[in-house]
Design an enzyme around this catalytic site. Structure first.
Site, PDB file in Angstrom:
ATOM      1  N   CYS A 120     -16.781  28.586  10.450  1.00 24.40           N
ATOM      2  CA  CYS A 120     -18.146  29.115  10.475  1.00 24.40           C
ATOM      3  C   CYS A 120     -19.132  27.985  10.784  1.00 24.40           C
ATOM      4  O   CYS A 120     -20.017  28.127  11.635  1.00 24.40           O
ATOM      5  CB  CYS A 120     -18.462  29.772   9.122  1.00 24.40           C
ATOM      6  SG  CYS A 120     -20.076  30.571   9.073  1.00 24.40           S
ATOM      7  N   CYS A 121     -18.967  26.821  10.114  1.00 21.20           N
ATOM      8  CA  CYS A 121     -19.849  25.673  10.370  1.00 21.20           C
ATOM      9  C   CYS A 121     -19.716  25.216  11.823  1.00 21.20           C
ATOM     10  O   CYS A 121     -20.697  24.790  12.429  1.00 21.20           O
ATOM     11  CB  CYS A 121     -19.520  24.511   9.435  1.00 21.20           C
ATOM     12  SG  CYS A 121     -20.177  24.689   7.759  1.00 21.20           S
ATOM     13  N   CYS A 205     -27.571  26.856   4.735  1.00 22.80           N
ATOM     14  CA  CYS A 205     -27.527  28.298   4.967  1.00 22.80           C
ATOM     15  C   CYS A 205     -27.591  29.038   3.625  1.00 22.80           C
ATOM     16  O   CYS A 205     -27.069  28.555   2.610  1.00 22.80           O
ATOM     17  CB  CYS A 205     -26.233  28.667   5.671  1.00 22.80           C
ATOM     18  SG  CYS A 205     -26.088  27.955   7.312  1.00 22.80           S
ATOM     19  N   CYS A 208     -24.457  29.569   1.423  1.00 25.18           N
ATOM     20  CA  CYS A 208     -23.761  28.352   0.992  1.00 25.18           C
ATOM     21  C   CYS A 208     -24.657  27.394   0.215  1.00 25.18           C
ATOM     22  O   CYS A 208     -24.358  26.208   0.081  1.00 25.18           O
ATOM     23  CB  CYS A 208     -23.179  27.643   2.211  1.00 25.18           C
ATOM     24  SG  CYS A 208     -21.980  28.667   3.089  1.00 25.18           S
ATOM     25  N   CYS A 233     -20.395  19.342   6.310  1.00 24.71           N
ATOM     26  CA  CYS A 233     -20.225  20.428   7.273  1.00 24.71           C
ATOM     27  C   CYS A 233     -19.685  19.914   8.593  1.00 24.71           C
ATOM     28  O   CYS A 233     -19.382  20.676   9.489  1.00 24.71           O
ATOM     29  CB  CYS A 233     -21.541  21.139   7.507  1.00 24.71           C
ATOM     30  SG  CYS A 233     -22.805  20.044   8.152  1.00 24.71           S
TER      31      CYS A 233
END
Ligand code: SF4
Length: 244
Positions: A120-121, A205, A208, A233
């Protein structure tokens, strides 16, 4: 109580550190071309953007708008764009990649494994970051040594990745304490993310990031379900660590 009331405590060397930071930014603006500031709109980054504007330096700022930011962060982004003398660019992930990832793994995939969180990162941050940095000779970050054990040796000027990608990383607040950052924000009335007033020291985000309690570690509000060693990240991970 605001974050300024809570944290603004300049260290003994604050004035010297501020002068060192200003000198480095002025030098960087003439020495490195092109050059950009990477801003997450966190406390450190709003200080650097404020200095760039106050010193009237020709250094654009860019923000990674991951599509998962808090509304407070988006509002600060709009205010920063409106108030900045320097350009504030926004980079977003490739929409198709986000749609496919969410369709395949679900919206909460980042909680299921470190691999999915890193995927996702990669889609939302690393790929846009590479686009933002393409062709840059240097970039400016808000890294500070005090932030975590992994950042304890952050230098003011980091040329270690020049052989790999030709880019120097500048960390003008490397020596600043959290108290120094908030002293600058308070003394200069810098606009900041109101989430800091709700005990968010580090804002990323929305899925997170969480508030922390007094006494908790600075990075405890980020990826809190993971081991400490996994908590980057990828934006600031050295290549050798990635390989390992
Ligand atoms: S911080 Fe969370 S939501 Fe943002 S890109 Fe990484 S895993 Fe995805």
């Amino acid at each position: 109580m605001s974050a300024i009331d809570l944290h603004a405590r300049p260290s003994k060397e604050y004035e010297a550190k501020l002068a060192e930071t200003q000198k480095l930014l002025i030098r960087a603006a003439s020495e490195f071309r092109p050059l950009k500031q990477a801003s997450s709109l966190g406390a450190e980054d709003v200080v650097i953007t404020h200095l760039i504007n106050a010193l009237e330096l020709d250094i654009p700022v860019f923000v990674l708008e991951t599509g998962a930011l808090h509304q407070e962060t988006l509002d600060l982004l709009a205010r920063t764009q409106a108030a900045s003398r320097t350009a504030v660019e926004v980079y977003r992930p490739v929409q198709e990649s986000v749609i496919q990832f969410v369709a395949r793994e679900g919206k909460d995939a980042m909680y299921r494994s470190i691999e999915l969180r890193k995927s996702c990162c990669h889609i939302r941050k690393l790929e846009p970051l590479e686009r933002a940095l393409a062709g840059q000779q240097a970039w400016i970050t808000g890294l500070r040594r005090e932030q975590s054990a992994a950042r304890a040796e952050v230098p003011l000027v980091d040329a270690s990745e020049v052989p790999k990608n030709g880019r120097t990383k500048l960390n003008p607040l490397a020596n600043w304490t959290w108290g120094d950052v908030w002293h600058y924000i308070g003394a200069n009335q810098v606009d900041y993310n109101p989430l800091h007033d709700q005990f968010y020291p580090s804002i990323g985000c929305a899925p997170c990031t969480r508030a922390i309690s007094l006494g908790e570690d600075f990075r405890a509000g980020r990826w809190w379900w993971e081991d400490e060693s996994a908590k980057e990240c990828g934006l600031h991970v050295k290549q050798e660590k990635v390989a390992a």
